[in-house]
Design an enzyme around this catalytic site. Structure first.
Site, PDB file in Angstrom:
ATOM      1  N   CYS A  22       0.809  -1.223   0.000  1.00 26.31           N
ATOM      2  CA  CYS A  22       0.000   0.000   0.000  1.00 26.31           C
ATOM      3  C   CYS A  22       0.840   1.269   0.000  1.00 26.31           C
ATOM      4  O   CYS A  22       0.303   2.372  -0.158  1.00 26.31           O
ATOM      5  CB  CYS A  22      -0.947  -0.012   1.200  1.00 26.31           C
ATOM      6  SG  CYS A  22      -2.243  -1.266   1.067  1.00 26.31           S
ATOM      7  N   ASP A  97     -11.387  -4.160   3.266  1.00 22.90           N
ATOM      8  CA  ASP A  97     -12.266  -3.033   2.966  1.00 22.90           C
ATOM      9  C   ASP A  97     -13.727  -3.359   3.257  1.00 22.90           C
ATOM     10  O   ASP A  97     -14.502  -2.487   3.653  1.00 22.90           O
ATOM     11  CB  ASP A  97     -12.118  -2.636   1.495  1.00 22.90           C
ATOM     12  CG  ASP A  97     -10.817  -1.919   1.205  1.00 22.90           C
ATOM     13  OD1 ASP A  97     -10.181  -1.437   2.151  1.00 22.90           O
ATOM     14  OD2 ASP A  97     -10.443  -1.832   0.023  1.00 22.90           O
TER      15      ASP A  97
END
Length: 336
Positions: A22, A97
């Site tokens: 990320c 998520d």
């Protein structure tokens, strides 16, 4: 002369990527400028319950029978050298998520970019096997996907899940007086940077990144939480800033209460800080009162995480309380 891919047993996956995990995200400030004004925000009475408004972790749409559909996609370049572990990490990160908004993953499809002449396809199979194993552990079906020939390896998933529309975890649901809990320790970013530079393997980082946020999400819902986000590429400070801004509060972090993985502090002291981490800190600096916190601590709080934990505005079992939300006092973030 035809270019041939290297032998699988000699490959270090991280050496084929400009960034890792990320930390390769587009910087938050630039990203917000790109999406500003685009359609997709929720509105009163709309079935789109969570859209582009505040940068939540997934989109949520109300459907019939008291249910909501959760949709998200996440992919990135190699964060570790082992292809199977990279696949597991990327899948856990994509599934996160859905958990971050209070949902349960239902089905996923693979997203794969692969440099056909630079890396053996047998490594791609290992990446996909890792993703499949983590999805199975999450009771999430994997049904195909999409692949392209790409100069740089990339992998992730598009995930669809289900949620209760009346029990969502939202980034704008924070209220003054609520504690802040963090379900995973920080530090995978600096450990991954060290891994890429030296080849050292940090099992504690891999374990953290491949651990699902399912239990933390369930615990948050059981505790009555209505506000959460996962901590990934924008670091704890970046994601907490988005939460505080959306909720209209000040987030106070007790620096001494934040947990870190073994070796994280040493990695910072030795200079293994990614460019993504420094960009995170530059973005939040104007909104941060760091008090007398050491620069090492501030860098760790901005450390670009991959498949990090849930940050929840509630006390949840097994997760340390690292701070609280208070009425807005002029700074969105405050360290003590």
């Amino acid at each position: 002369m035809t270019e041939t891919a290297p032998r699988a047993e000699r490959v270090r996956m991280t050496q084929f990527a400009h960034g890792g995990g990320c930390a390769c995200k587009i910087p938050p400030g630039e990203l917000e400028a790109v999406v500003a004004g685009l359609l997709g925000g929720s509105s009163p009475g709309s079935d789109l319950l969570i859209g582009l408004d505040d940068g939540d972790d997934a989109a949520v749409v109300r459907v019939e029978d008291g249910r909501a559909i959760v949709a998200t996609a996440d992919f990135f370049t190699p964060v570790v050298d082992d292809p199977y572990d990279w696949g597991r990490i990327a899948a856990a990160n994509a599934l996160s998520d859905v958990y971050a908004v209070g949902g349960q993953p239902l089905v996923a499809v693979n997203l794969l970019g692969w440099p056909m002449t630079r890396l053996p396809l047998e490594l791609a199979k290992e990446v996909l096997r890792g993703g499949l194993d983590v999805a199975r552990a999450a009771s999430c079906h994997v049904a195909g996907g999409h692949s392209i020939d790409d100069p740089e390896p990339k992998y992730g998933m598009a995930v669809t899940g289900l949620a209760d529309p009346d029990r969502l975890l939202r980034i704008d649901g924070g209220r003054a007086g609520l504690p802040l809990s963090l379900s995973k320790p920080l530090g995978v970013g600096v450990l991954n940077s060290r891994h890429k530079a030296t080849g050292e393997v940090f099992a504690q980082a891999v374990t953290s990144m491949t651990t699902l946020n399912r239990d933390a999400s369930r615990a948050a819902l059981a505790a009555g939480a209505r506000c959460a986000t996962d901590v990934t590429g924008f670091g704890l400070l970046g994601h907490l800033y988005k939460l505080a801004r959306a909720s209209g509060v000040t987030a106070v972090v007790d620096v001494a209460a934040v947990p870190y993985l073994e070796g994280a502090r040493e990695a910072v002291r030795d200079g293994f800080v990614s460019g993504g981490t420094r960009r995170n800190l530059a973005w939040v600096r104007p909104h941060l009162d760091a008090g007398d916190a050491a620069e090492e601590d501030v860098l760790l709080l901005a450390d670009a995480q991959t498949s990090g934990g849930l940050l929840v505005a509630a006390e949840i079992p097994g997760a340390p309380v690292i701070g609280e939300l208070i009425p807005f006092d002029g700074a969105a973030l405050r360290l003590r």
